[in-house]
Design an enzyme around this catalytic site. Structure first.
Site, PDB file in Angstrom:
ATOM      1  N   TYR A 175      20.292-100.031  34.247  1.00 16.07           N
ATOM      2  CA  TYR A 175      19.933-101.383  34.707  1.00 16.07           C
ATOM      3  C   TYR A 175      18.469-101.421  35.160  1.00 16.07           C
ATOM      4  CZ  TYR A 175      20.039-105.828  37.148  1.00 16.07           C
ATOM      5  OH  TYR A 175      19.759-107.120  37.556  1.00 16.07           O
ATOM      6  N   GLY A 193      21.894-118.649  35.741  1.00 15.04           N
ATOM      7  CA  GLY A 193      21.523-119.415  34.549  1.00 15.04           C
ATOM      8  C   GLY A 193      22.039-120.842  34.599  1.00 15.04           C
TER       9      GLY A 193
HETATM   10  N1  LIG Z   1      23.028-111.715  40.786  1.00 14.50           N
HETATM   11  C1  LIG Z   1      22.032-111.029  41.324  1.00 14.50           C
HETATM   12  O1  LIG Z   1      22.045-110.659  42.499  1.00 14.50           O
HETATM   13  C2  LIG Z   1      20.828-110.665  40.492  1.00 14.50           C
HETATM   14  C3  LIG Z   1      19.774-109.978  41.125  1.00 14.50           C
HETATM   15  C4  LIG Z   1      18.653-109.655  40.379  1.00 14.50           C
HETATM   16  C5  LIG Z   1      18.569-110.042  39.046  1.00 14.50           C
HETATM   17  N2  LIG Z   1      19.611-110.694  38.451  1.00 14.50           N
HETATM   18  C6  LIG Z   1      19.481-111.077  37.036  1.00 14.50           C
HETATM   19  O2  LIG Z   1      19.773-112.455  36.889  1.00 14.50           O
HETATM   20  C7  LIG Z   1      20.251-112.706  35.580  1.00 14.50           C
HETATM   21  C8  LIG Z   1      21.494-113.564  35.644  1.00 14.50           C
HETATM   22  O3  LIG Z   1      22.480-112.850  36.358  1.00 14.50           O
HETATM   23  P1  LIG Z   1      23.742-113.524  37.091  1.00 14.50           P
HETATM   24  O4  LIG Z   1      23.881-112.809  38.367  1.00 14.50           O
HETATM   25  O5  LIG Z   1      23.661-114.995  37.056  1.00 14.50           O
HETATM   26  O6  LIG Z   1      24.912-112.996  36.103  1.00 14.50           O
HETATM   27  P2  LIG Z   1      26.345-113.584  35.700  1.00 14.50           P
HETATM   28  O7  LIG Z   1      26.910-114.458  36.778  1.00 14.50           O
HETATM   29  O8  LIG Z   1      27.129-112.403  35.259  1.00 14.50           O
HETATM   30  O9  LIG Z   1      26.013-114.511  34.450  1.00 14.50           O
HETATM   31  C9  LIG Z   1      25.636-113.942  33.235  1.00 14.50           C
HETATM   32  C10 LIG Z   1      25.481-115.006  32.174  1.00 14.50           C
HETATM   33  O10 LIG Z   1      25.156-114.328  30.960  1.00 14.50           O
HETATM   34  C11 LIG Z   1      26.134-114.629  29.968  1.00 14.50           C
HETATM   35  N3  LIG Z   1      26.384-113.435  29.166  1.00 14.50           N
HETATM   36  C12 LIG Z   1      26.856-112.240  29.571  1.00 14.50           C
HETATM   37  N4  LIG Z   1      26.932-111.376  28.542  1.00 14.50           N
HETATM   38  C13 LIG Z   1      26.495-112.040  27.454  1.00 14.50           C
HETATM   39  C14 LIG Z   1      26.331-111.698  26.081  1.00 14.50           C
HETATM   40  N5  LIG Z   1      26.669-110.502  25.608  1.00 14.50           N
HETATM   41  N6  LIG Z   1      25.835-112.637  25.240  1.00 14.50           N
HETATM   42  C15 LIG Z   1      25.524-113.869  25.689  1.00 14.50           C
HETATM   43  N7  LIG Z   1      25.651-114.253  26.978  1.00 14.50           N
HETATM   44  C16 LIG Z   1      26.147-113.358  27.848  1.00 14.50           C
HETATM   45  C17 LIG Z   1      27.367-115.080  30.723  1.00 14.50           C
HETATM   46  O11 LIG Z   1      28.082-115.982  29.922  1.00 14.50           O
HETATM   47  P3  LIG Z   1      29.577-115.698  29.371  1.00 14.50           P
HETATM   48  O12 LIG Z   1      30.246-114.758  30.325  1.00 14.50           O
HETATM   49  O13 LIG Z   1      30.165-117.076  29.355  1.00 14.50           O
HETATM   50  O14 LIG Z   1      29.360-115.134  28.009  1.00 14.50           O
HETATM   51  C18 LIG Z   1      26.739-115.806  31.919  1.00 14.50           C
HETATM   52  O15 LIG Z   1      26.366-117.126  31.541  1.00 14.50           O
HETATM   53  C19 LIG Z   1      20.447-111.338  34.920  1.00 14.50           C
HETATM   54  O16 LIG Z   1      19.350-111.062  34.081  1.00 14.50           O
HETATM   55  C20 LIG Z   1      20.453-110.369  36.111  1.00 14.50           C
HETATM   56  O17 LIG Z   1      19.981-109.088  35.751  1.00 14.50           O
HETATM   57  C21 LIG Z   1      20.746-111.015  39.148  1.00 14.50           C
END
Ligand SMILES: NC(=O)c1ccc[n+]([C@@H]2O[C@H](COP(=O)([O-])OP(=O)(O)OC[C@H]3O[C@@H](n4cnc5c(N)ncnc54)[C@H](OP(=O)(O)O)[C@@H]3O)[C@@H](O)[C@H]2O)c1
Length: 289
Positions: free
Chosen positions: A170, A22
């Protein structure tokens, strides 16, 4: 004379913009000239991330909204703040999402994966839809995952009350992202608002760090060496949010900036309509498209 940046004059909301995919998406869109809002749970952390995005891009137009989006009151407060602050909204990037190895219940009494990964974008999109439609051409971009392919919508146990597994919850939520997007695209036909959904790749972020299964922690230490960095993981989100190449393209699933078929289950229109009704009931959202 130099051309105006691609996203000049456009306003974009990226949920979950304090880190990971994000934040990288917000950086990419701010660098293209968009006014960008990000969200996170904690006010200070969200403000600090916004300051980091301003510093990285030289764009002053980065706003921070704190909201716990796993709770519906948080999503509703966020929508009110965005509507008050943004007279137009050109792009909504539904990026927020997470993985929990153990079952957690939100203040609304809902299982957290379903609440945050599916119901939060469902409700937020519904609450912002009039503003998006009034700003058309506009785009709703939702971050799903290749994990949707292993998903099944268990209408008899959407909340994993009988039998919870982190992976199952998930995958179900990520299939819900794809079905929601396809159904939204059908409902928005002719409005000038498009809906697309994507797999970002496997990306080195804080994903799943709050509650990892032991095997996932060991696996991910090794696997992390081979993962994309967040800027690479944000490429398809940025492309779908900004590129003229996908203007008017709706109801499609993308990976690596290319349209791809989603899983067979994602094309079940009866299940998508049923999921929409169930979600509207759980989110207390009545009159949407
Ligand atoms: N990483 C991968 O390999 C991967 C693969 C496929 C899909 N995705 C998808 O990509 C998207 C982003 O994932 P990411 O890997 O970037 O995750 P991440 O590093 O864990 O980041 C998650 C973001 O969401 C925020 N967040 C978490 N819980 C929240 C809540 N309850 N309310 C509001 N904000 C919240 C966090 O902010 P704070 O902690 O500051 O609140 C952070 O900005 C997700 O939808 C995930 O399913 C990721």
């Amino acid at each position: 004379m130099t051309d105006a940046p691609l996203m000049a004059g456009k306003s974009v909301l990226v949920t979950g913009g304090t880190g990971g995919i994000g934040k990288a998406t917000a950086i990419g869109l701010a660098a293209l000239g968009a006014r960008v809002a990000i969200t996170g749970r904690d006010q200070a952390r969200t403000e600090a991330a916004a300051a980091g995005i301003r510093a990285a891009t030289g764009s002053p137009a980065v706003d921070a909204f704190a909201a716990d989006m796993s709770v519906q009151a948080g999503v509703r407060r966020l929508a009110v703040q965005v509507l008050d602050t943004y007279p137009r909204l050109d792009v909504l990037v539904n990026n927020v999402g997470g993985f929990w190895a153990h079952r957690h219940v939100t203040a609304d009494g809902l299982e957290r994966t379903f609440a945050l990964n599916h119901l939060a974008p469902f409700l937020l999109t519904g609450l912002l839809l009039d503003r998006l439609t009034a700003s058309a051409p506009a785009r709703v971009v939702t971050v799903s995952s290749g994990a949707h392919a292993g998903g099944r919508i268990d209408f008899e146990d959407l909340q994993g009350e009988r039998n919870y597994s982190g992976q199952r919850a998930y995958s179900q939520s990520k299939l819900a992202n794809v079905m929601f997007t396809y159904e939204l695209a059908r409902r928005l036909d002719g409005t000038g608002v498009t809906a697309t959904v994507l797999h970002p790749g496997v990306v080195r972020t804080s994903f799943g760090a709050e509650d990892q299964a032991a095997y996932f922690a060991v696996m991910s230490r090794v696997a992390r060496l081979f993962m994309k960095i967040p800027a690479q993981g944000a490429v398809t989100s940025i492309y779908l949010a900004s590129s003229p190449e996908v203007e008017g393209i709706t109801g499609r699933y993308f990976a690596n900036r290319k349209p791809k078929p989603a899983s067979k289950a994602a094309y079940d229109t009866a299940a998508a309509a049923r999921l929409w009704q169930a979600s509207a009931g759980l989110a207390g959202l009545t009159a949407t498209t």
